[in-house]
Design an enzyme around this catalytic site. Structure first.
Site, mmCIF file in Angstrom:
data_model
loop_
_atom_site.group_PDB
_atom_site.id
_atom_site.type_symbol
_atom_site.label_atom_id
_atom_site.label_comp_id
_atom_site.label_asym_id
_atom_site.label_seq_id
_atom_site.Cartn_x
_atom_site.Cartn_y
_atom_site.Cartn_z
ATOM 1 N N HIS A 62 -51.432 -76.887 53.574
ATOM 2 C CA HIS A 62 -50.386 -76.030 53.030
ATOM 3 C C HIS A 62 -50.815 -75.334 51.749
ATOM 4 C CE1 HIS A 62 -47.599 -79.233 54.988
ATOM 5 N NE2 HIS A 62 -47.947 -78.315 55.878
ATOM 6 N N LYS A 72 -50.917 -78.767 42.008
ATOM 7 C CA LYS A 72 -50.306 -80.036 42.410
ATOM 8 C C LYS A 72 -51.149 -81.189 41.883
ATOM 9 C CE LYS A 72 -48.574 -78.270 46.823
ATOM 10 N NZ LYS A 72 -48.667 -78.396 48.285
ATOM 11 N N TYR A 132 -46.042 -86.101 44.178
ATOM 12 C CA TYR A 132 -46.858 -85.098 43.505
ATOM 13 C C TYR A 132 -46.009 -84.208 42.621
ATOM 14 C CZ TYR A 132 -45.730 -82.372 47.760
ATOM 15 O OH TYR A 132 -45.099 -81.757 48.809
ATOM 16 N N ASP A 171 -46.982 -77.417 61.441
ATOM 17 C CA ASP A 171 -48.415 -77.648 61.267
ATOM 18 C C ASP A 171 -49.187 -77.530 62.580
ATOM 19 O OD1 ASP A 171 -47.975 -78.012 58.563
ATOM 20 O OD2 ASP A 171 -48.141 -80.195 58.630
#
Length: 190
Positions: A62, A72, A132, A171
């Site tokens: 992603h 991130k 995260y 995905d």
């Protein structure tokens, strides 16, 4: 906190110190002042927490495009994952290359995935929790992804021969890297 470089410049592994006694341990997982001293100035605005019940769950690859691109800082707080970053900055000498690291609740390591990199992870144990920090909020209209098994990237996911990961519908139908008109540009020195 120990900071380790990876094969991809700008993707870093953080290893916070743990201080333990008979009760357990304590760890400072983020300190803006200490990171600024190390040359890292990141203003985190959103924390995310995911749970994956099954071993072999794959989330990714992603990215979030500008104006809501995200840095991130990823850590696994329960179980173990194989965490991956892929450079998608146009003009980068590392374009399409990946690096991966095992993050576990036990080792406490964290992976910094900067803007301009794809991110994904594979759960190595059942009942994984991943947390995260992000430098921008989630913006669905800026969300994008690339196939987890794109042969031009060639990620060596730690799957058993013939084992297929569990994927989301999004995905499983993501496009390949060749179809990406990347919005990211490498700004490094030649």
């Amino acid at each position: 906190m120990k900071i380790e470089k990876t094969a991809l410049p700008d993707v870093l592994i953080f290893e916070p110190a743990r201080f333990g006694d008979s009760r357990g341990w304590f760890s400072e997982t983020w300190n803006a002042s200490r990171m600024a001293e190390a040359g890292l100035r990141l203003d985190f605005v959103q924390d995310n927490h995911s749970f994956s019940a099954a071993k072999g769950t794959l989330r990714g690859l992603h990215y979030q495009r500008p104006p809501h691109a995200q840095d991130k800082l990823v850590r696994c707080t329960r179980g173990a994952i194989f965490d991956v970053a892929v450079d998608i900055r146009r003009g980068s000498p590392h374009y399409g290359r990946w690096t991966g690291v095992e993050l576990t609740a036990e080792n406490g390591r964290q992976l910094l995935v900067p803007k301009g990199f794809l991110h994904g992870f594979l759960t190595l144990t059942p009942d994984c929790e991943v947390q995260y920090k992000c430098t921008d909020v989630y913006a669905p209209d800026c969300d994008g992804g690339i196939r987890w098994d794109d042969p031009t990237i060639g990620i060596d996911w730690p799957l058993a021969p013939g084992e297929a990961p569990q994927l989301s519908a999004k995905d499983s139908t993501a496009p390949g890297l060749a179809d990406l008109d990347t919005p990211f540009v490498w700004e490094g020195a030649a």
